[in-house]
Every structure is written in C-alpha cells, then in structure tokens.
Design a protein around this motif. Structure first.
Motif, PDB file in Angstrom:
ATOM      1  N   LEU A 142       0.918  -1.158   0.118  1.00  0.00           N
ATOM      2  CA  LEU A 142       0.045   0.030  -0.119  1.00  0.00           C
ATOM      3  C   LEU A 142       0.935   1.342   0.120  1.00  0.00           C
ATOM      4  CD1 LEU A 142      -2.570  -1.241   2.753  1.00  0.00           C
ATOM      5  CD2 LEU A 142      -2.623  -1.798   0.242  1.00  0.00           C
ATOM      6  N   THR A 143       0.711   2.139  -1.079  1.00  0.00           N
ATOM      7  CA  THR A 143       1.554   3.223  -1.101  1.00  0.00           C
ATOM      8  C   THR A 143       0.944   4.372  -0.947  1.00  0.00           C
ATOM      9  OG1 THR A 143       1.072   3.244  -3.554  1.00  0.00           O
ATOM     10  CG2 THR A 143       2.908   1.975  -2.909  1.00  0.00           C
ATOM     11  N   SER A 144      -0.383   4.544  -0.374  1.00  0.00           N
ATOM     12  CA  SER A 144      -1.215   5.601  -0.324  1.00  0.00           C
ATOM     13  C   SER A 144      -0.725   6.683   0.888  1.00  0.00           C
ATOM     14  CB  SER A 144      -2.609   5.496   0.024  1.00  0.00           C
ATOM     15  OG  SER A 144      -3.012   4.565   0.789  1.00  0.00           O
ATOM     16  N   ASN A 145      -0.018   5.939   1.884  1.00  0.00           N
ATOM     17  CA  ASN A 145       0.441   6.934   2.956  1.00  0.00           C
ATOM     18  C   ASN A 145       1.706   7.704   2.692  1.00  0.00           C
ATOM     19  OD1 ASN A 145       1.727   7.743   5.529  1.00  0.00           O
ATOM     20  ND2 ASN A 145       1.181   5.723   6.495  1.00  0.00           N
ATOM     21  N   PRO A 146       1.832   8.907   2.767  1.00  0.00           N
ATOM     22  CA  PRO A 146       2.914   9.632   2.444  1.00  0.00           C
ATOM     23  C   PRO A 146       4.208   9.392   3.447  1.00  0.00           C
ATOM     24  CG  PRO A 146       1.140  11.140   3.596  1.00  0.00           C
ATOM     25  CD  PRO A 146       0.559   9.803   3.392  1.00  0.00           C
ATOM     26  N   ALA A 147       3.951   9.191   4.481  1.00  0.00           N
ATOM     27  CA  ALA A 147       4.954   8.759   5.327  1.00  0.00           C
ATOM     28  C   ALA A 147       5.916   7.546   5.106  1.00  0.00           C
ATOM     29  CB  ALA A 147       4.592   8.606   6.680  1.00  0.00           C
ATOM     30  N   HIS A 148       5.256   6.455   4.550  1.00  0.00           N
ATOM     31  CA  HIS A 148       6.038   5.084   4.293  1.00  0.00           C
ATOM     32  C   HIS A 148       4.873   4.167   3.564  1.00  0.00           C
ATOM     33  CE1 HIS A 148       3.964   3.083   7.720  1.00  0.00           C
ATOM     34  NE2 HIS A 148       4.409   4.176   8.432  1.00  0.00           N
ATOM     35  N   ASP A 149       5.568   3.234   2.839  1.00  0.00           N
ATOM     36  CA  ASP A 149       4.485   2.002   2.235  1.00  0.00           C
ATOM     37  C   ASP A 149       4.324   1.194   3.290  1.00  0.00           C
ATOM     38  OD1 ASP A 149       5.009   3.261  -0.189  1.00  0.00           O
ATOM     39  OD2 ASP A 149       6.628   2.070  -0.964  1.00  0.00           O
ATOM     40  N   MET A 150       3.191   0.423   3.242  1.00  0.00           N
ATOM     41  CA  MET A 150       2.866  -0.549   4.229  1.00  0.00           C
ATOM     42  C   MET A 150       2.703  -2.013   3.437  1.00  0.00           C
ATOM     43  SD  MET A 150       1.598  -0.710   7.562  1.00  0.00           S
ATOM     44  CE  MET A 150       1.194   0.763   7.760  1.00  0.00           C
ATOM     45  N   TYR A 151       3.200  -3.052   4.018  1.00  0.00           N
ATOM     46  CA  TYR A 151       2.946  -4.404   3.476  1.00  0.00           C
ATOM     47  C   TYR A 151       1.654  -4.974   3.772  1.00  0.00           C
ATOM     48  CZ  TYR A 151       8.020  -4.552   2.392  1.00  0.00           C
ATOM     49  OH  TYR A 151       9.397  -4.612   2.036  1.00  0.00           O
ATOM     50  N   GLU A 152       0.934  -5.404   2.843  1.00  0.00           N
ATOM     51  CA  GLU A 152      -0.371  -6.268   3.263  1.00  0.00           C
ATOM     52  C   GLU A 152       0.093  -7.611   2.967  1.00  0.00           C
ATOM     53  OE1 GLU A 152      -4.631  -5.061   2.080  1.00  0.00           O
ATOM     54  OE2 GLU A 152      -3.898  -6.375   0.439  1.00  0.00           O
ATOM     55  N   ILE A 153      -0.121  -8.260   4.169  1.00  0.00           N
ATOM     56  CA  ILE A 153       0.347  -9.627   4.109  1.00  0.00           C
ATOM     57  C   ILE A 153      -0.845 -10.784   4.309  1.00  0.00           C
ATOM     58  CG2 ILE A 153       1.878 -11.304   5.453  1.00  0.00           C
ATOM     59  CD1 ILE A 153       3.590  -8.901   6.252  1.00  0.00           C
ATOM     60  N   ALA A 154      -1.143 -11.561   3.289  1.00  0.00           N
ATOM     61  CA  ALA A 154      -2.009 -12.768   3.921  1.00  0.00           C
ATOM     62  C   ALA A 154      -1.717 -13.519   4.752  1.00  0.00           C
ATOM     63  CB  ALA A 154      -2.423 -13.342   2.399  1.00  0.00           C
ATOM     64  N   GLY A 155      -1.993 -13.561   5.848  1.00  0.00           N
ATOM     65  CA  GLY A 155      -1.429 -14.501   7.002  1.00  0.00           C
ATOM     66  C   GLY A 155      -1.982 -15.732   6.792  1.00  0.00           C
ATOM     67  N   GLU A 156      -1.158 -16.779   7.547  1.00  0.00           N
ATOM     68  CA  GLU A 156      -1.468 -18.268   7.432  1.00  0.00           C
ATOM     69  C   GLU A 156      -2.703 -18.783   7.906  1.00  0.00           C
ATOM     70  OE1 GLU A 156       1.708 -20.579   6.640  1.00  0.00           O
ATOM     71  OE2 GLU A 156       1.723 -18.624   5.441  1.00  0.00           O
ATOM     72  N   ASP A 157      -3.120 -17.786   8.685  1.00  0.00           N
ATOM     73  CA  ASP A 157      -4.686 -18.069   9.361  1.00  0.00           C
ATOM     74  C   ASP A 157      -5.833 -17.362   8.551  1.00  0.00           C
ATOM     75  OD1 ASP A 157      -4.174 -15.549   9.972  1.00  0.00           O
ATOM     76  OD2 ASP A 157      -4.688 -15.832  12.091  1.00  0.00           O
ATOM     77  N   GLY A 158      -5.244 -16.824   7.308  1.00  0.00           N
ATOM     78  CA  GLY A 158      -6.443 -16.181   6.398  1.00  0.00           C
ATOM     79  C   GLY A 158      -6.502 -14.590   6.809  1.00  0.00           C
ATOM     80  N   ARG A 159      -5.888 -14.195   7.920  1.00  0.00           N
ATOM     81  CA  ARG A 159      -6.170 -12.814   8.327  1.00  0.00           C
ATOM     82  C   ARG A 159      -5.293 -11.954   7.582  1.00  0.00           C
ATOM     83  NH1 ARG A 159      -4.127 -11.028  12.910  1.00  0.00           N
ATOM     84  NH2 ARG A 159      -2.559 -12.819  12.997  1.00  0.00           N
ATOM     85  N   LEU A 160      -5.410 -10.629   7.599  1.00  0.00           N
ATOM     86  CA  LEU A 160      -4.527  -9.861   6.787  1.00  0.00           C
ATOM     87  C   LEU A 160      -3.933  -8.920   7.794  1.00  0.00           C
ATOM     88  CD1 LEU A 160      -6.858  -7.968   3.991  1.00  0.00           C
ATOM     89  CD2 LEU A 160      -5.165  -9.731   3.723  1.00  0.00           C
ATOM     90  N   ILE A 161      -2.294  -8.912   7.643  1.00  0.00           N
ATOM     91  CA  ILE A 161      -1.620  -8.376   8.367  1.00  0.00           C
ATOM     92  C   ILE A 161      -0.813  -7.220   7.910  1.00  0.00           C
ATOM     93  CG2 ILE A 161       0.513  -8.707   9.968  1.00  0.00           C
ATOM     94  CD1 ILE A 161      -0.127 -11.604   9.942  1.00  0.00           C
ATOM     95  N   TYR A 162      -0.692  -6.157   8.635  1.00  0.00           N
ATOM     96  CA  TYR A 162      -0.203  -4.594   7.801  1.00  0.00           C
ATOM     97  C   TYR A 162       1.106  -4.410   8.794  1.00  0.00           C
ATOM     98  CZ  TYR A 162      -4.614  -4.641   5.567  1.00  0.00           C
ATOM     99  OH  TYR A 162      -5.722  -4.797   4.671  1.00  0.00           O
TER     100      TYR A 162
END
Length: 211
Positions: free
Chosen positions: A163-183
């Motif tokens: 995710l690159t919309s944050n002007p301060a820094h990018d953010m990894y969107e991670i598909a977790g092993e349990d199906g959750r999204l982790i940032y």
C-alpha cells in the motif's frame, strides 16, 4: 527523453530495500533463515512490467489519456518506447502530465477512432530500460513473497500487496497463514531484508502487531 528513471516503479511501484547487509541477526535466526531458503523459487521476475492503463482520449489528433501505475505520472513521460505486450512495442512521440494523468501521443495513432480502439489497453515497460537504485525493488517482483518474522521466528504469510497511499511510508499487506490480513510498515526497523533470490522478506514485528 531519457530511458533511465531512477524512481520508476510500475505497478508496481518501487519499495525501499535495506542495503546494509551487516544487520545483526542471531545464530538461531540465521539457521532458520537458511533452512527456509531450501524451497526453490518458481516465480521469476517479469521482463515486461505493467506501467499504466489507457483510460480515454484527448482532442482530435489521437492523443491518449493514460492512468499511470508508477511512483508518479512523470515516470511514463521519460520513456520513448512502451509495449502493449512483449511482441508489440509502441513509440511514444509526446507525453506530458495533465491533472494526474499522462497525455500521450503514440506513433500511428492519429485519429479519435484509432485512439478509442486503444482504450483500456495496458502499457508495459521493459525492465531493462530502467536504472533502478540498489535500495529499490519493483513491487510486482515481491508480490507473493513469503514474510519471515524474526521476532516470532516463523513465516507469517505472503505479500498480498504494498500500500503506497500513506505519504510517510509504504505498508506491506500480508495474507496471514490463518487467512487474516496483517499490515507491517515497509521501513526500518520493521523491514530487515528483501531476499530477491529466495523470495523471502525478513521483518521484525513488535508485540501486538501480528497477534
């Protein structure tokens, strides 16, 4: 126009990678890290990267409106050759940024009708035309990479998006092993290393970030 854009990042965009290889990782982590690399990568980097999409026409002379998928719209203006696919290069005769889109004229597209036929086509660039600094990687290249968290000493998921919309820094969107999204922020001290050869990103989360 120059073909050597240092911040070019087709949608891909670019994300910084730590260049300090002397990052301290204890022996336990090194052993797990080496074992983790035994799985061979099968997703080789693409030669042609998606750089933008033709979304409309402009004027009566065949100019195109292009939505840039790069770090900035100006990136597309510095390429003389783009590609509809790996076998179909197009020559960019003119390009300029106007209201967050690129107004582009492609050789041979000289009428409104010809321009309309180009609508919704995706433009690509050849990665060999890009001079990428050592501390940047293409986002397209790391999608699907495993994410290994040094704090919990295990793989926590795979990169789903950056995710690159944050002007301060990018953010990894991670598909977790349990199906959750982790940032997880894509910056130090969270980001430790991007291993392009193994297809693994090493991070170090803080308590509560992934639990």
């Amino acid at each position: 126009r120059s073909n050597g854009l240092k911040n070019c990042a087709p949608r891909p965009q670019t994300v910084k990678s730590p260049t300090d290889k002397r990052i301290t990782i204890n022996i336990k982590h090194r052993r797990n890290k080496n074992a983790h690399r035994q799985e061979e990568r099968t997703n080789m980097p693409k030669k042609f990267l998606e750089a933008g999409k033709i979304v409309g026409t402009h004027g009566v002379r065949g100019d195109l409106k292009v939505q840039s998928w790069c770090d900035s719209p100006e990136v597309l203006c510095d390429f003389d050759t783009l590609y509809l696919d790996e076998k179909t290069p197009v020559t960019v005769e003119k390009a300029q940024v106007h209201k967050n889109v690129v107004l582009m004229h492609i050789k041979g597209i000289d009428t409104v009708e010809a321009a309309e036929a180009m609508r919704n086509k995706v433009l690509h660039l050849d990665r060999e035309d890009v001079e990428l600094p050592e501390d940047l990687v293409f986002i397209q290249d790391i999608l699907g990479f495993k994410v290994f968290d040094l704090r919990v000493d295990r793989v926590i998921g795979r990169i789903r998006d950056v995710l690159t919309s944050n002007p301060a820094h990018d953010m990894y969107e991670i598909a977790g092993e349990d199906g959750r999204l982790i940032y997880i922020p894509a910056i130090k001290p969270f980001l430790k290393e991007i291993d392009m050869e193994a297809g693994v990103i090493y991070v170090e989360s803080i308590e509560g970030l992934i639990e």
